[in-house]
Design a protein around this motif. Structure first.
Motif, PDB file in Angstrom:
ATOM      1  N   ASP A   1     -17.164  -5.877  26.767  1.00 34.21           N
ATOM      2  CA  ASP A   1     -17.748  -4.755  26.086  1.00 34.21           C
ATOM      3  C   ASP A   1     -18.234  -5.369  24.649  1.00 34.21           C
ATOM      4  N   VAL A   2     -19.226  -4.840  24.080  1.00 38.53           N
ATOM      5  CA  VAL A   2     -19.477  -4.889  22.561  1.00 38.53           C
ATOM      6  C   VAL A   2     -18.313  -4.255  21.823  1.00 38.53           C
ATOM      7  N   TYR A   3     -17.924  -4.862  20.624  1.00 34.89           N
ATOM      8  CA  TYR A   3     -17.256  -4.499  19.744  1.00 34.89           C
ATOM      9  C   TYR A   3     -17.511  -4.657  18.313  1.00 34.89           C
ATOM     10  N   GLU A   4     -17.055  -4.005  17.342  1.00 33.34           N
ATOM     11  CA  GLU A   4     -17.403  -4.290  15.985  1.00 33.34           C
ATOM     12  C   GLU A   4     -16.275  -4.589  15.246  1.00 33.34           C
ATOM     13  N   TYR A   5     -16.330  -5.340  14.224  1.00 34.36           N
ATOM     14  CA  TYR A   5     -15.029  -5.464  13.338  1.00 34.36           C
ATOM     15  C   TYR A   5     -15.564  -5.709  11.860  1.00 34.36           C
ATOM     16  N   ALA A   6     -14.417  -5.564  11.071  1.00 33.94           N
ATOM     17  CA  ALA A   6     -14.730  -5.765   9.655  1.00 33.94           C
ATOM     18  C   ALA A   6     -13.155  -6.122   9.131  1.00 33.94           C
ATOM     19  N   LEU A   7     -13.297  -6.976   8.042  1.00 34.52           N
ATOM     20  CA  LEU A   7     -12.126  -7.341   7.525  1.00 34.52           C
ATOM     21  C   LEU A   7     -11.751  -6.496   6.128  1.00 34.52           C
ATOM     22  N   VAL A   8     -10.387  -6.171   6.174  1.00 30.61           N
ATOM     23  CA  VAL A   8      -9.771  -5.207   4.947  1.00 30.61           C
ATOM     24  C   VAL A   8      -9.608  -6.272   4.054  1.00 30.61           C
ATOM     25  N   ARG A   9     -10.131  -6.012   2.956  1.00 33.23           N
ATOM     26  CA  ARG A   9      -9.797  -7.229   1.743  1.00 33.23           C
ATOM     27  C   ARG A   9      -9.110  -6.138   0.519  1.00 33.23           C
ATOM     28  N   VAL A  10      -8.296  -7.061  -0.179  1.00 33.13           N
ATOM     29  CA  VAL A  10      -7.596  -6.624  -1.266  1.00 33.13           C
ATOM     30  C   VAL A  10      -8.383  -7.328  -2.294  1.00 33.13           C
ATOM     31  N   VAL A  11      -8.543  -6.422  -3.221  1.00 30.74           N
ATOM     32  CA  VAL A  11      -9.295  -6.948  -4.690  1.00 30.74           C
ATOM     33  C   VAL A  11      -8.375  -6.486  -5.652  1.00 30.74           C
ATOM     34  N   PRO A  12      -7.414  -7.064  -6.007  1.00 33.97           N
ATOM     35  CA  PRO A  12      -6.471  -6.605  -7.237  1.00 33.97           C
ATOM     36  C   PRO A  12      -7.088  -6.260  -8.383  1.00 33.97           C
ATOM     37  N   ARG A  13      -7.973  -6.977  -8.969  1.00 33.48           N
ATOM     38  CA  ARG A  13      -8.693  -6.593 -10.059  1.00 33.48           C
ATOM     39  C   ARG A  13     -10.069  -6.356 -10.000  1.00 33.48           C
ATOM     40  N   VAL A  14     -10.648  -5.344  -9.627  1.00 40.35           N
ATOM     41  CA  VAL A  14     -12.109  -5.050  -9.220  1.00 40.35           C
ATOM     42  C   VAL A  14     -13.079  -5.835 -10.013  1.00 40.35           C
ATOM     43  N   GLU A  15     -12.763  -5.734 -11.313  1.00 41.13           N
ATOM     44  CA  GLU A  15     -13.711  -6.046 -12.073  1.00 41.13           C
ATOM     45  C   GLU A  15     -13.984  -7.855 -12.063  1.00 41.13           C
ATOM     46  N   ARG A  16     -12.932  -8.284 -11.502  1.00 41.46           N
ATOM     47  CA  ARG A  16     -13.096  -9.981 -11.415  1.00 41.46           C
ATOM     48  C   ARG A  16     -13.672 -10.241 -10.209  1.00 41.46           C
ATOM     49  N   GLY A  17     -13.648  -9.311  -9.193  1.00 42.88           N
ATOM     50  CA  GLY A  17     -14.105  -9.673  -7.824  1.00 42.88           C
ATOM     51  C   GLY A  17     -13.511 -10.625  -6.956  1.00 42.88           C
ATOM     52  N   GLU A  18     -12.222 -11.014  -7.377  1.00 44.92           N
ATOM     53  CA  GLU A  18     -11.156 -11.865  -6.469  1.00 44.92           C
ATOM     54  C   GLU A  18     -10.748 -11.181  -5.366  1.00 44.92           C
ATOM     55  N   MET A  19     -10.795 -11.621  -4.196  1.00 43.09           N
ATOM     56  CA  MET A  19     -10.276 -11.032  -3.170  1.00 43.09           C
ATOM     57  C   MET A  19      -9.702 -11.840  -2.010  1.00 43.09           C
ATOM     58  N   PHE A  20      -8.705 -11.282  -1.217  1.00 48.58           N
ATOM     59  CA  PHE A  20      -8.520 -11.877   0.112  1.00 48.58           C
ATOM     60  C   PHE A  20      -7.927 -10.917   1.231  1.00 48.58           C
TER      61      PHE A  20
ATOM     62  N   LYS B   1       0.131 -11.155  -5.940  1.00 43.24           N
ATOM     63  CA  LYS B   1       0.758 -11.515  -7.354  1.00 43.24           C
ATOM     64  C   LYS B   1       0.121 -12.666  -8.114  1.00 43.24           C
ATOM     65  N   MET B   2      -0.338 -13.525  -7.196  1.00 42.56           N
ATOM     66  CA  MET B   2      -1.089 -14.603  -7.991  1.00 42.56           C
ATOM     67  C   MET B   2      -2.562 -14.223  -8.577  1.00 42.56           C
ATOM     68  N   LEU B   3      -3.166 -13.478  -7.934  1.00 39.72           N
ATOM     69  CA  LEU B   3      -4.360 -12.790  -8.495  1.00 39.72           C
ATOM     70  C   LEU B   3      -4.588 -11.691  -9.570  1.00 39.72           C
ATOM     71  N   ASP B   4      -2.907 -11.210  -9.519  1.00 40.04           N
ATOM     72  CA  ASP B   4      -2.662 -10.185 -10.315  1.00 40.04           C
ATOM     73  C   ASP B   4      -1.227  -9.931 -10.496  1.00 40.04           C
ATOM     74  N   PRO B   5      -0.662 -10.605 -11.503  1.00 37.08           N
ATOM     75  CA  PRO B   5       1.043 -10.521 -11.415  1.00 37.08           C
ATOM     76  C   PRO B   5       1.426  -9.036 -11.800  1.00 37.08           C
ATOM     77  N   HIS B   6       0.528  -8.261 -12.223  1.00 34.33           N
ATOM     78  CA  HIS B   6       0.839  -6.726 -12.434  1.00 34.33           C
ATOM     79  C   HIS B   6       0.592  -5.960 -11.207  1.00 34.33           C
ATOM     80  N   ALA B   7       0.112  -6.184 -10.205  1.00 36.12           N
ATOM     81  CA  ALA B   7      -0.638  -5.545  -8.909  1.00 36.12           C
ATOM     82  C   ALA B   7       0.703  -4.583  -8.297  1.00 36.12           C
ATOM     83  N   ASP B   8       0.194  -3.540  -8.019  1.00 31.90           N
ATOM     84  CA  ASP B   8       0.829  -2.334  -7.521  1.00 31.90           C
ATOM     85  C   ASP B   8       0.925  -2.548  -5.890  1.00 31.90           C
ATOM     86  N   VAL B   9       2.085  -3.605  -5.670  1.00 26.68           N
ATOM     87  CA  VAL B   9       2.538  -3.767  -4.231  1.00 26.68           C
ATOM     88  C   VAL B   9       2.732  -2.651  -3.429  1.00 26.68           C
ATOM     89  N   VAL B  10       3.175  -1.652  -3.799  1.00 24.62           N
ATOM     90  CA  VAL B  10       3.799  -0.430  -3.328  1.00 24.62           C
ATOM     91  C   VAL B  10       2.267   0.208  -2.621  1.00 24.62           C
TER      92      VAL B  10
END
Length: 134
Positions: A12-31, A57-66
């Motif tokens: 069957d056909v399926y669709e998928y999308a990755l869920v990305r974390v962008v710790p500092r949206v203004e910088r645009g860095e993501m994983f 933490k590498m992209l944003d040492p002050h990121a809200d992990v929780v």
């Protein structure tokens, strides 16, 4: 031959999308931190997530992990439906998937949608998590 047996090899056909974390949206860095999989033919929608705290933490040492973990759990909850999905709970799998892939400017964001063929959407979600996230 039962219907279940005849479906066993059906692709069957399926669709998928990755869920990305962008710790500092203004910088645009993501994983990548998860994958959403939707298969209309099987009324299937699921999320598989994995947060790499070291990358966060590498992209944003002050990121809200929780907070990021809570947002990823919320994505999983919407996929599961029911009370865990809040207002999206009574919606069908397709509507919940569409809601999750809507563009947003938050720390947890969906990527573009891709398609494929699968005989087992749940196994595909696990495979994609291993291939694209872990």
């Amino acid at each position: 031959m039962t219907e279940r047996a005849s479906d066993a090899g059906r692709r069957d056909v399926y669709e998928y999308a990755l869920v990305r974390v962008v710790p500092r949206v203004e910088r645009g860095e993501m994983f990548n931190a998860g994958v959403l999989v939707y298969c209309r033919a099987r009324s299937f929608v699921a999320a598989r997530t994995h947060l790499d705290e070291a990358k966060l933490k590498m992209l944003d040492p002050h990121a809200d992990v929780v907070g990021v973990r809570a947002a990823l759990r919320a994505v999983e909850g919407v996929c599961d439906g029911g009370e865990a999905a809040g207002q999206a709970g009574p919606d069908d799998a397709g509507r919940r998937f569409r809601w999750l892939i809507a563009p947003r400017s938050t720390v947890v964001q969906p990527g573009p949608v891709h398609t494929g063929l699968t005989t087992d959407p749940a196994a595909e979600a696990d495979r994609l998590l291993g291939l694209l996230v872990r």
